[in-house]
Each structure stands twice: as structure tokens, then as C-alpha cells.
Design an enzyme around this catalytic site. Structure first.
Site, PDB file in Angstrom:
ATOM      1  N   TYR A  70       0.823  -1.218   0.000  1.00 48.45           N
ATOM      2  CA  TYR A  70       0.000   0.000   0.000  1.00 48.45           C
ATOM      3  C   TYR A  70       0.856   1.268   0.000  1.00 48.45           C
ATOM      4  CZ  TYR A  70      -4.474  -2.417   0.646  1.00 48.45           C
ATOM      5  OH  TYR A  70      -5.615  -3.173   0.468  1.00 48.45           O
ATOM      6  N   GLU A 100       1.249  -5.463  -8.814  1.00 44.59           N
ATOM      7  CA  GLU A 100       0.742  -6.157  -7.624  1.00 44.59           C
ATOM      8  C   GLU A 100       0.860  -7.672  -7.779  1.00 44.59           C
ATOM      9  OE1 GLU A 100      -2.432  -2.571  -6.589  1.00 44.59           O
ATOM     10  OE2 GLU A 100      -3.208  -4.530  -7.176  1.00 44.59           O
TER      11      GLU A 100
HETATM   12  P1  IDP Z   1      -9.911   0.531  -2.977  1.00 41.28           P
HETATM   13  O1  IDP Z   1      -9.482  -0.682  -2.164  1.00 41.28           O
HETATM   14  O2  IDP Z   1     -11.384   0.532  -3.217  1.00 41.28           O
HETATM   15  O3  IDP Z   1      -9.110   0.708  -4.235  1.00 41.28           O
HETATM   16  P2  IDP Z   1      -8.319   2.687  -1.843  1.00 41.28           P
HETATM   17  O4  IDP Z   1      -8.731   4.125  -1.845  1.00 41.28           O
HETATM   18  O5  IDP Z   1      -7.238   2.266  -2.795  1.00 41.28           O
HETATM   19  O6  IDP Z   1      -9.652   1.810  -2.046  1.00 41.28           O
HETATM   20  O7  IDP Z   1      -7.884   2.352  -0.358  1.00 41.28           O
HETATM   21  C1  IDP Z   1      -7.173   1.164  -0.060  1.00 41.28           C
HETATM   22  C2  IDP Z   1      -7.788   0.534   1.169  1.00 41.28           C
HETATM   23  O8  IDP Z   1      -7.597   1.397   2.280  1.00 41.28           O
HETATM   24  C3  IDP Z   1      -9.313   0.334   1.116  1.00 41.28           C
HETATM   25  O9  IDP Z   1      -9.695  -0.816   0.422  1.00 41.28           O
HETATM   26  C4  IDP Z   1      -9.656   0.264   2.587  1.00 41.28           C
HETATM   27  O10 IDP Z   1      -9.323  -1.014   3.162  1.00 41.28           O
HETATM   28  C5  IDP Z   1      -8.716   1.334   3.165  1.00 41.28           C
HETATM   29  N1  IDP Z   1      -9.340   2.656   3.222  1.00 41.28           N
HETATM   30  C6  IDP Z   1      -9.598   3.483   2.173  1.00 41.28           C
HETATM   31  N2  IDP Z   1     -10.161   4.632   2.577  1.00 41.28           N
HETATM   32  C7  IDP Z   1     -10.254   4.536   3.929  1.00 41.28           C
HETATM   33  C8  IDP Z   1     -10.754   5.419   4.953  1.00 41.28           C
HETATM   34  O11 IDP Z   1     -11.229   6.540   4.689  1.00 41.28           O
HETATM   35  N3  IDP Z   1     -10.680   4.963   6.229  1.00 41.28           N
HETATM   36  C9  IDP Z   1     -10.149   3.740   6.557  1.00 41.28           C
HETATM   37  N4  IDP Z   1      -9.673   2.889   5.638  1.00 41.28           N
HETATM   38  C10 IDP Z   1      -9.726   3.269   4.333  1.00 41.28           C
END
Ligand code: IDP
Ligand code: MG
Length: 142
Positions: free
Chosen positions: A51, A130
Site C-alpha cells: 500500500y 501487484e
Molecule cells: P480501494 O481498495 O477501493 O481501491 P483505496 O482508496 O485504494 O480503495 O484504499 C485502499 C484501502 O484502504 C481500502 O480498500 C480500505 O481497506 C482502506 N481505506 C480506504 N479509505 C479509507 C478510509 O477513509 N478509512 C479507513 N480505511 C480506508
């Protein structure tokens, strides 16, 4: 490989809740084939590296601690017809399960915006990065 690929992870919440089999069944029913799969328990360095693009986000530390809280199941998926990345993101639904469409994997199995059951790559370039983060060529079939 004939089709395009994406990388998914069945996240620790879903493994812990006993949903690994249900999620794999939903993925296969939607027409994806599994090109690589394993169960691993990541450490902080491994989850943080995956990440890395989110390192500056406020949720990064919580996300790493969630992703290291238990085993998870990364998989490389192939879709013979069409765009694996975009169609898989439709299958899983919005990041926040509260906003995910009915019938999507996150709507069915996610607990919260963080504990949201599955990962899906967001571009072809990231899918390849990935996939090779978790799997060597020897671990990917055909
Ligand atoms: P995605 O998995 O739908 O692509 P991303 O924005 O890439 O979403 O975020 C990666 C991961 O980080 C998410 O799947 C979730 O587990 C976590 N995450 C994303 N936004 C938040 C937040 O606002 N609060 C807590 N965890 C979050
Ligand atoms: Mg993402």
C-alpha cells in the site's frame, strides 16, 4: 495468458469471518479464472510496501495494522473476455460497503470502509505490479 489480469486479496476480515470460500465462488461464478493463489500472513513491511501509494494518507497506519492482523489470500485473476481490472472493480463494489451496490462482494461481505473484504487493482499497470509483488512467474499458471 489470453485475457487481461487483475490482482485481488481476500483481506483478513473476510478470512477471519470464514468467507474465503464464498468469495472465491462469487469470483468464479462471475467468469474469472484463478492464475495464482496462496494464503499468507503479512508483516508491516510487506503490507506497507503493497500500500505504498497510500503512505501519506491518514488511514495508512490503521490499514497496515488491519492487513497484518491475520492471514489473507492474494490471487491473480484472469478474465478471458474484456477488461479484468474494471469489471472486477464493478464486481466488488465501492470502497465503502455502505455505498456498494446490491449483490457486490463488498456489499455482501465487508464490515466497514477499512475492513472491506477484498482488494482489486485500479489499473492494468498496477495489476501487473501487484501480481509480481506476491507471485513469481513459477507461481502463475499458463
Ligand atoms: P480501494 O481498495 O477501493 O481501491 P483505496 O482508496 O485504494 O480503495 O484504499 C485502499 C484501502 O484502504 C481500502 O480498500 C480500505 O481497506 C482502506 N481505506 C480506504 N479509505 C479509507 C478510509 O477513509 N478509512 C479507513 N480505511 C480506508
Ligand atoms: Mg485502491
Amino acid at each position: 495468458m489470453n485475457g487481461t489480469i487483475t490482482l485481488t486479496i481476500i483481506k483478513p476480515d473476510a478470512v477471519e469471518n470464514g468467507n474465503t470460500g464464498n468469495i472465491i465462488a462469487a469470483i468464479q461464478a462471475a467468469g474469472y479464472s484463478i492464475k495464482a493463489m496462496k494464503m499468507i500472513h503479512m508483516n508491516e513491511r510487506e503490507a506497507g510496501g503493497f500500500y505504498d501509494v497510500h503512505r501519506e494518507r491518514p488511514f495508512f497506519n490503521d490499514l497496515v495494522s488491519f492487513m497484518t492482523s491475520g492471514p489473507c489470500v492474494p490471487m491473480v485473476l484472469e478474465k478471458a473476455d474484456g477488461n479484468a481490472v474494471a469489471s472486477f472493480r464493478e464486481l466488488i463494489g465501492a470502497t465503502n460497503p455502505a455505498n456498494a451496490a446490491e449483490g457486490t462482494i463488498r456489499k455482501r461481505f465487508a464490515e466497514s470502509i477499512e475492513r472491506n473484504a477484498v482488494h482489486g487493482s485500479d489499473s492494468d499497470e498496477n495489476a501487473l505490479r501487484e501480481a509480481s509483488y506476491f507471485f513469481s512467474n513459477l507461481e502463475m499458471v499458463g
